[in-house]
Design a protein around this motif. Structure first.
Motif, short mmCIF file in Angstrom:
data_model
loop_
_atom_site.label_atom_id
_atom_site.label_comp_id
_atom_site.label_asym_id
_atom_site.label_seq_id
_atom_site.Cartn_x
_atom_site.Cartn_y
_atom_site.Cartn_z
N GLY A 169 -8.17 -8.27 -6.26
CA GLY A 169 -6.72 -8.11 -6.91
C GLY A 169 -6.37 -6.38 -6.78
N GLU A 170 -7.45 -5.32 -6.67
CA GLU A 170 -6.87 -4.09 -6.99
C GLU A 170 -6.55 -3.72 -5.27
OE1 GLU A 170 -6.59 -0.22 -8.32
OE2 GLU A 170 -6.41 -2.00 -9.08
N LEU A 171 -7.14 -4.53 -3.79
CA LEU A 171 -6.84 -4.67 -3.39
C LEU A 171 -5.21 -4.87 -2.67
CD1 LEU A 171 -10.01 -5.17 -1.63
CD2 LEU A 171 -8.97 -2.99 -1.02
N LEU A 172 -5.20 -6.20 -3.23
CA LEU A 172 -3.88 -6.87 -3.25
C LEU A 172 -2.85 -6.01 -3.88
CD1 LEU A 172 -4.41 -10.14 -3.74
CD2 LEU A 172 -4.48 -10.04 -1.52
N ARG A 173 -3.36 -5.12 -5.35
CA ARG A 173 -2.06 -4.19 -5.22
C ARG A 173 -1.54 -3.05 -4.91
NH1 ARG A 173 -3.87 -5.79 -9.49
NH2 ARG A 173 -6.02 -3.95 -10.26
N ASN A 174 -2.78 -2.72 -4.02
CA ASN A 174 -2.55 -0.93 -3.52
C ASN A 174 -2.48 -1.50 -1.62
OD1 ASN A 174 -2.96 0.20 -5.44
ND2 ASN A 174 -5.60 -0.24 -5.17
N SER A 175 -2.35 -3.22 -1.30
CA SER A 175 -1.74 -3.53 0.15
C SER A 175 -0.87 -3.04 0.89
CB SER A 175 -1.98 -4.77 0.43
OG SER A 175 -1.94 -5.20 1.84
N VAL A 176 -0.94 -2.21 1.99
CA VAL A 176 0.48 -2.28 3.12
C VAL A 176 0.95 -2.64 4.11
CG1 VAL A 176 0.36 -0.11 2.00
CG2 VAL A 176 -0.86 -0.42 3.84
N ALA A 177 1.06 -2.51 5.20
CA ALA A 177 1.89 -3.43 5.86
C ALA A 177 0.82 -2.59 7.04
CB ALA A 177 2.93 -3.32 6.52
N VAL A 178 0.92 -3.20 8.19
CA VAL A 178 -0.13 -2.92 9.58
C VAL A 178 0.60 -3.36 10.42
CG1 VAL A 178 -2.51 -2.93 10.60
CG2 VAL A 178 -2.57 -3.73 8.10
N LYS A 179 0.56 -2.25 11.49
CA LYS A 179 1.22 -2.39 12.31
C LYS A 179 0.99 -3.04 13.50
CE LYS A 179 3.68 0.78 16.12
NZ LYS A 179 3.75 2.16 16.78
N GLY A 180 1.52 -4.15 14.25
CA GLY A 180 0.91 -5.27 15.31
C GLY A 180 1.05 -6.24 14.09
N LEU A 181 0.32 -5.80 12.54
CA LEU A 181 0.33 -7.31 11.78
C LEU A 181 1.39 -7.75 11.03
CD1 LEU A 181 -3.55 -6.93 11.50
CD2 LEU A 181 -2.35 -8.72 13.06
#
Length: 628
Positions: A169-181
């Motif tokens: 859950g913490e990873l999802l909250r702090n997730s950001v976009a990745v170039k190419g994806l």
């Protein structure tokens, strides 16, 4: 408890379920709290590393205070998590371990020591149902290690689930976009992290399972080898005198060396596999913590999609998630040991279950068709169409008895050459001989007492030893003291409450003859209706044998006695009167009974041996007997 999962859940479905579930729920709550603490820890760890990285940054106006504050917070969280949450969970889990092990141990003790003599039958296995080796090891070490391993594994498995929930859950909250994806949107780093964990952990878990299978098999071999060696050492120490008297040390040493060689060979293989596993685990930990954990956030960090703090925080959280999900890899050796121990325990449970109906059990490997019944005590003990055999469906009977009858109060002397089956006959009467057929009819309400040649004393008080097979609460001190005095052990009356003297238990204190006198005290106290003496006077001198018989004659007037002795002639009283009324002779595999005195009926022999006046019994004889 005959299967792995049946064994695992039995305690939680027993009459102690409230205790089991309360401790389990407390452990689960603490495990969840520990996983939540991992989130706090990763945040604090990233804050500390960030404060170090920006210590000289111009925008950081309080670098020292920020650094010390973050360090203090991290230390506080470590203490809270490891010394607080984890410490309390350890106390609760070890309490659950103690309670669960005690419950399982109690169930096996109750099952082995039941009225069915399960402990005896379980050790007489056959090709169809092999007897379990080293029962003592299975009941103690295997149960202890199995329960500990199961609790640890369950806590780890639940820890994985809570880690996925909190850290995921913490990873999802702090997730950001990745170039190419870009199609993943802001969930780019979270998806990469989960893919990395999903690829890395399962593959290496598969490798760990393969190595764990090898460890499991070697653990079972090691337990068997260790148990055999320990069992032989225990047996050797019990027969130490016989080894010394026969100068058998060289042979005994050779046996010990052979048994230890098996331990050494298995241990060597176990060490090799453990070394391979240790190297695999160290490499796995390094790659997971330094490569896999820092990979998903690297691309966004390079393209300024993440600052250093965010990158470090996410990497630490991925590392924590990998470590949690790698629990099965870290504990695979323990899992292998758990499976080995559970197999040892379930084998014992199956062996116990198999012998709950002894005749059905023995019928798998031979003929076992004994019938036990009850009749009016006036008719005494009756044996009809008895045949004793060894293992095998077509085994030839080595002992047959067409019809033997033992009247109430009758004493019978059982004689025959060594190996003819005297002891086997007594065992069959008492339901302790496995193979054969026949009918044994006991006098209703009569208690049986079996006195064997070798007397082994348990580590309990002298009073309890006299009160066997009952408990010390069944008889008063005065009754036990009287029995000891009548048996010729009056000198020990003042020590009835003691379990030992001068640091030695009673089995070490009493001589062979004194132990057999102790048997007399039991007989006098218990007042059995049927008494079986299997060379029970072997350690006594002629005078001691007479005193042994006289004590029973004087204090148990109505007891029916069947006695095996090596003597060609049965002992007589000091006055020359016969103790025994009849004799059963075993010759050529046939057991026949006759009066002890030739040409005299049993009734007359009984009169001659009985202390009551002859006239009193003569009046009760049928006329045909008087005419003889």
């Amino acid at each position: 408890m005959r299967t792995f999962w049946g064994l695992m859940r039995a305690y939680w479905l027993s009459d102690r379920w409230k205790e089991a579930w309360t401790l389990t729920l407390v452990i689960a709550a603490l495990t969840a709290l520990s996983s939540k603490a991992d989130v706090w820890f990763t945040r604090a760890s990233a804050e500390l590393m960030n404060s170090i990285s920006f210590f000289h940054d111009a925008a950081n106006v309080t670098p020292v205070q920020t650094l010390l504050g973050n360090a203090a917070l991290l230390v506080f969280l470590v203490v809270l998590k490891d010394a607080g949450i984890t410490g309390i969970r350890n106390l609760v889990s070890t309490t659950l371990h103690r309670k669960w092990r005690g419950w399982v141990n109690g169930r096996f003790n109750d099952a082995l020591l039941d009225g069915n003599h399960t402990h005896f039958h379980a050790q007489h296995g056959s090709p169809a149902a092999a007897a379990p080796d080293n029962i003592d090891q299975r009941v103690q070490e295997s149960i202890k290690d199995m329960t500990a391993g199961a609790i640890g594994l369950a806590m780890g498995a639940f820890g994985v689930a809570t880690a996925l929930y909190f850290l995921g859950g913490e990873l999802l909250r702090n997730s950001v976009a990745v170039k190419g994806l870009d199609f993943l949107g802001d969930y780019g780093t979270a998806v990469l992290a989960l893919i990395a964990v999903a690829l890395y952990v399962p593959f290496n878990t598969w490798i760990a399972v393969k190595l764990g299978g090898m460890l499991e098999r070697l653990n079972i071999r090691m337990q068997k080898a260790e148990g055999s060696y320990r069992g032989e050492l225990t047996t050797f120490l019990r027969r130490s005198f016989h080894v010394a008297a026969s100068k058998g040390e060289v042979v005994q040493k050779s046996m010990h060396n052979r048994l230890y060689d098996d331990i050494d060979t298995t241990w060597s293989c176990l060490n090799i596999i453990n070394t391979i596993y240790m190297g695999f685990e160290l490499v796995y930990n390094f790659v997971g913590a330094r490569i896999v954990a820092y990979g998903p956030g690297l691309v966004p960090f390079i393209h300024n999609g993440l600052d250093l703090k965010g990158y470090l925080t996410g990497s630490e959280q991925i590392n924590a998630l990998i470590q949690r999900c790698s629990y099965f890899i870290h504990v695979m050796p323990a899992i292998a040991t758990l499976r080995a121990n559970s197999q040892r325990v379930t084998e014992l449970a199956n062996a116990i279950e198999n012998v709950q109906h002894p005749q059905e059990f023995y019928s798998q490997t031979g003929r076992s068709d004994f019938r036990y019944d009850r009749q009016n005590p006036v008719f005494g003990l009756t044996i009809q169409k008895l045949e004793l055999t060894h293992q095998g469906e077509d085994a030839t009977p080595f002992l047959s008895a067409a019809n033997l009858r033992f009247r109430r109060g009758e004493w019978t002397f059982l004689k025959g050459e060594s190996g003819c089956g005297k002891t086997s006959l007594i065992k069959a009467i008492n339901g302790l001989w496995p193979y054969g057929r026949g009918t044994i009819v006991f006098p209703d309400g009569a208690r049986s007492f079996y006195a064997a040649q070798e007397v082994k004393l348990q580590q309990v008080s002298l009073k309890q030893l006299v009160c066997l097979p009952g408990t010390e609460n069944d008889h008063s001190d005065a009754q036990v003291a009287s029995a000891l005095y009548k048996a010729g052990l009056g000198d020990f009356i003042s020590h009835m409450a003691d379990e030992s003297r001068d640091g030695k238990i009673w089995d070490q204190i009493l001589s062979g003859g004194q132990k057999q006198k102790l048997v007399v005290a039991r007989i006098v106290l218990q007042q059995p209706g049927l008494l079986f003496l299997d060379e029970a006077t072997g350690a006594l001198d002629p005078e001691g044998k007479i005193a042994f018989h006289q004590a029973i004659r004087d204090n148990c007037p109505d007891v029916t006695v069947i006695s095996v002795m090596h003597e060609a002639v049965a002992p007589r009283s000091l006055a020359g009167a016969e103790f025994y009324h009849s004799v059963v002779t075993i010759a050529d595999g046939i057991a026949t009974k006759r009066p002890l005195v030739p040409n005299l009926p049993v009734e007359l022999t009984t009169i001659l041996a009985h202390p009551k006046p002859v006239e009193e019994r003569w009046l009760k004889f049928p006329r045909r007997m008087k005419q003889k």
